[in-house]
Design a protein around this motif. Structure first.
Motif, mmCIF file in Angstrom:
data_model
loop_
_atom_site.group_PDB
_atom_site.id
_atom_site.type_symbol
_atom_site.label_atom_id
_atom_site.label_comp_id
_atom_site.label_asym_id
_atom_site.label_seq_id
_atom_site.Cartn_x
_atom_site.Cartn_y
_atom_site.Cartn_z
ATOM 1 N N MET A 1 0.838 -1.190 0.000
ATOM 2 C CA MET A 1 0.000 0.000 0.000
ATOM 3 C C MET A 1 0.872 1.239 0.000
ATOM 4 N N ASP A 2 2.046 1.121 0.624
ATOM 5 C CA ASP A 2 2.913 2.294 0.667
ATOM 6 C C ASP A 2 3.434 2.663 -0.713
ATOM 7 N N MET A 16 -15.623 5.213 -1.880
ATOM 8 C CA MET A 16 -16.400 5.241 -0.643
ATOM 9 C C MET A 16 -17.392 6.400 -0.732
ATOM 10 N N ASP A 21 -18.650 4.931 5.871
ATOM 11 C CA ASP A 21 -17.388 4.435 5.322
ATOM 12 C C ASP A 21 -16.389 5.579 5.181
ATOM 13 N N PHE A 24 -14.915 6.411 8.550
ATOM 14 C CA PHE A 24 -13.906 5.430 8.954
ATOM 15 C C PHE A 24 -12.637 5.578 8.130
ATOM 16 N N SER A 25 -12.801 5.824 6.837
ATOM 17 C CA SER A 25 -11.625 5.971 5.967
ATOM 18 C C SER A 25 -10.757 7.133 6.417
ATOM 19 N N CYS A 27 -9.905 7.874 9.231
ATOM 20 C CA CYS A 27 -9.036 7.556 10.369
ATOM 21 C C CYS A 27 -8.091 6.401 10.095
ATOM 22 N N VAL A 28 -7.902 6.076 8.839
ATOM 23 C CA VAL A 28 -7.077 4.911 8.530
ATOM 24 C C VAL A 28 -5.591 5.250 8.581
ATOM 25 N N SER A 29 -5.211 6.263 7.838
ATOM 26 C CA SER A 29 -3.798 6.649 7.822
ATOM 27 C C SER A 29 -3.697 8.077 7.311
ATOM 28 N N LYS A 30 -2.498 8.613 7.359
ATOM 29 C CA LYS A 30 -2.300 9.997 6.914
ATOM 30 C C LYS A 30 -2.728 10.164 5.452
ATOM 31 N N ILE B 135 -13.552 -3.277 1.905
ATOM 32 C CA ILE B 135 -13.503 -2.450 3.117
ATOM 33 C C ILE B 135 -14.792 -1.708 3.429
ATOM 34 N N LYS B 136 -15.790 -1.835 2.555
ATOM 35 C CA LYS B 136 -17.034 -1.129 2.847
ATOM 36 C C LYS B 136 -17.681 -1.717 4.087
ATOM 37 N N GLY B 137 -18.182 -0.854 4.931
ATOM 38 C CA GLY B 137 -18.846 -1.310 6.141
ATOM 39 C C GLY B 137 -17.881 -1.700 7.244
ATOM 40 N N LYS B 138 -16.610 -1.480 7.032
ATOM 41 C CA LYS B 138 -15.615 -1.874 8.046
ATOM 42 C C LYS B 138 -15.118 -0.656 8.818
ATOM 43 N N SER B 139 -14.666 -0.911 10.023
ATOM 44 C CA SER B 139 -14.125 0.176 10.839
ATOM 45 C C SER B 139 -12.699 0.480 10.372
ATOM 46 N N SER B 140 -12.161 1.596 10.866
ATOM 47 C CA SER B 140 -10.809 2.014 10.456
ATOM 48 C C SER B 140 -9.783 0.934 10.740
ATOM 49 N N ILE B 143 -10.110 -1.875 8.332
ATOM 50 C CA ILE B 143 -9.595 -1.492 7.013
ATOM 51 C C ILE B 143 -8.080 -1.644 7.000
ATOM 52 N N ARG B 144 -7.445 -1.187 8.074
ATOM 53 C CA ARG B 144 -5.976 -1.272 8.123
ATOM 54 C C ARG B 144 -5.522 -2.715 8.078
ATOM 55 N N ILE B 149 -2.350 -1.671 6.051
ATOM 56 C CA ILE B 149 -1.913 -0.265 6.078
ATOM 57 C C ILE B 149 -1.458 0.063 7.481
ATOM 58 N N ASN B 151 -0.883 2.563 10.555
ATOM 59 C CA ASN B 151 -1.515 3.765 11.078
ATOM 60 C C ASN B 151 -0.437 4.783 11.431
#
Lengths: 418, 171
Positions: A1-2, A16, A21, A24-25, A27-30, B135-140, B143-144, B149, B151
């Motif tokens: 992913m990086d 999304m 969604d 939530f997205s 708060c995943v990463s920067k 990842i739809k419907g999933k929490s952060s 998803i990671r 991914i 954080n």
């Protein structure tokens, strides 16, 4: 992913749309957080804020809407206020291309004059191209400017008044698609939209609405609930459907229907003049659906006058698919023409027929019509005979059914019974 | 060591036979990273906008060099393009895509990068849809985990997000 380039991260994130969604997205990463402003579309489902404590939906939506650079599509099905709507549109109004809102105004009483109505707030979405509104109360003309880019307008479940609707339509001069479904309160609807291509109207109430459509580019028209129809410009009209479930169809005044390919007429009662006129005009149709139960110009519900089989099919030579019900089918008969029939008479293009028979009366005539369809329909591939809800407390019903079964047996490749 | 792969009739043995048969045009794509060659029908290859432009501009000589894409990825991409050129039934294609994209996130990312580089929109959209559906419907946190991914948000950013999005946690 990086290793994924930023543009592709943004592309994934752009898929999304559901607000949850998106949240939530965020708060995943920067990189994901940084992609948020590039989202193009946000969708808030009906029950997304059902268990909310603290913030209001208006606020949360505003916060999300504000964090996006250029929002193109906004869909809000959850409850909101006009204040909230005004705040979102003040940020994104000029960028929005698609807007879909559950207005939920039908329960409202007289519009409060203190705050602008939700409809009035829509003025700020000046560049919108597609507008879909659910549960609308439009009894006063909305305070709209012109929506010059608006091509598609859909109003579903609405209470309207004639002048309010007229004013609204005037503000959308470039509409190509218009849909007014489940709308009540209208009596007279003049539509003069120069670029209209598709028009779908469903008016609730007594079925006594009067409609006129003057749009030279009109290709498809579906109407339910009108008793008077006037459509003079019809050179592009390919699909036409006229139905009236609650009232009588008195008058249909159409231009020539030389481009018409598909016609559907339905209702409880149509004046004979209207039926014969529209069938005569639709001489080039390939697909014909007929389900009118009675004719008659006044209160009395009358059966249809006899219609000559040969004449009918000679006037509709291009017919490929034919669907006819009950009373109208019963009116088709040979009179005497088939005895002296031109040996060249043929129903050339007919491939598929569906016949719904409601009563066993005049069984002989009906069998004869069915047989003629098979005999003269040289290209007939499929005939479906529906014997639903036949009034069968007469012994003739059984005889009739036997006749039909025998007929089916003799032509089993083509015929099926339901 | 050059490896010659024929994506076409497996019974054909030599390139001469391919050139003589039918009126179909064939191209050779060579991945420059690992020198693998693929012989592909032009109609399949031009699903890539990049290759299409080269062919139209007349720059496509007998062998088209393809940088940045590894041999095994190229093979998979060609398989995808071939199926999508041959098949028109939506349902069949949908089933094929589901099977084809049944990969882990790293393989999916590789496909995305290659599809983007070669400008094959259908493939890019299919892969992206797949990743999004995962990842739809999933929490952060979920998803990671699914997409592997890390954080890297700062403590402040995490706190800010938590505040803004606390409504998502109310069930």
């Amino acid at each position: 992913m990086d290793d994924l380039p930023e543009a592709l991260v943004q592309y994934i994130v752009s898929y999304m749309n559901n607000a949850k969604d998106v949240a939530f997205s965020n708060c995943v990463s920067k990189r994901w957080k940084d992609s948020m402003p590039y989202l193009k579309s946000l969708y808030f489902p009906r029950n997304i804020f059902d268990n909310l404590t603290g913030d209001t939906p208006d606020c949360i939506i505003r916060q999300m809407v504000s964090s996006i650079c250029r929002l193109e599509t906004l869909v809000v099905y959850c409850p909101f206020t006009s204040v909230g709507l005004a705040s979102w549109l003040s940020v994104q109004g000029s960028f929005l291309r698609n807007l879909e809102l559950r207005m939920d105004n039908l329960g409202d009483h007289q519009a409060c004059t203190k705050s602008p109505s939700k409809l009035d707030c829509l003025r700020a979405a000046s560049n919108v191209e597609s507008l879909r509104l659910w549960g609308v109360l439009m009894i006063h003309p909305p305070n709209w400017d012109y929506f010059l880019k608006l091509r598609n307008l859909e109003i579903v479940g609405a209470k309207l008044e004639d002048p309010a609707l007229a004013h609204a339509l005037k503000a959308c001069p470039n509409l190509t698609h218009l849909s007014l479904l489940g709308c009540e309160g209208l009596r007279s609807v003049p539509i003069e939209l120069p670029q209209l291509q598709q028009c779908k109207l469903d008016f609730c109430g007594l079925g006594d609405c009067s409609l006129s459509v003057t749009s030279p580019t009109l290709e498809s028209l579906q109407v339910q609930g009108c008793g008077w129809l006037q459509v003079p410009e019809t050179k592009c009209l390919r699909t036409l459907s006229i139905a009236n479930n609650s009232g009588r169809v008195y008058m249909v005044d159409f231009g020539k229907l030389s481009a018409l390919e598909s016609l559907s007429i339905r209702g409880v009662q149509w004046c004979w003049d209207a039926v014969s006129k529209i069938l005569k005009l639709a001489s080039e149709v390939k697909y014909l659906y007929m389900k009118v139960e009675f004719t008659g110009d006044f209160e009395a519900l009358l059966p249809f006058p006899e219609t000559d089989f040969v004449e009918f099919f000679s006037n509709h030579q291009k017919l490929q698919k034919f669907d006819i019900h009950g009373a109208m089918f019963a009116a088709l008969c040979q009179k005497n023409s088939l005895r002296h029939i031109d040996s060249s008479f043929v129903i050339p293009c007919l491939e598929e027929v569906t016949v719904t028979i409601r009563s066993p009366l005049n069984a002989e005539q009906k069998m004869s019509t069915l047989e003629s369809l098979v005999k003269y329909g040289k290209n007939l591939k499929k005939m479906t005979i529906k014997i639903l809800q036949m009034k069968s407390n007469h012994s003739s019903a059984d005889d009739f059914f036997e006749e039909i079964c025998r007929f089916r047996y003799m032509n089993h490749k083509i015929i099926s019974i339901e | 060591m050059k490896k010659l792969k024929f994506i076409g009739n497996p019974l054909l043995q030599s390139r001469e036979k391919i050139n003589m048969s039918s009126d179909k045009k064939w191209l050779t794509l060579k991945t420059t990273e690992d020198n693998e060659e693929f012989v592909v029908e032009e109609s399949v290859a031009i699903m890539s906008n990049v290759i299409k432009n080269m062919v139209e501009d007349g720059c496509a000589s007998s062998v088209i060099p393809v940088p940045r894409v590894k041999g095994n990825a190229m093979g998979k991409i060609i398989e995808f393009c071939k199926k999508h050129t041959e098949e028109s039934d939506e349902k069949v294609l949908k089933e094929f895509d589901a099977e084809f994209l049944n990969l882990g996130p790293d393989a999916l990312y590789d496909l995305m990068v290659s599809a983007n580089f070669l400008e094959i929109k259908v493939l890019l959209d299919s892969v992206t849809t797949k990743v999004a559906d995962m990842i739809k419907g999933k929490s952060s946190e979920e998803i990671r985990n699914i997409l592997k991914i890390e954080n890297d948000l700062s403590a402040e950013e995490i706190e800010e997000s938590r505040r803004e999005n606390c409504w998502t946690r109310q069930e």
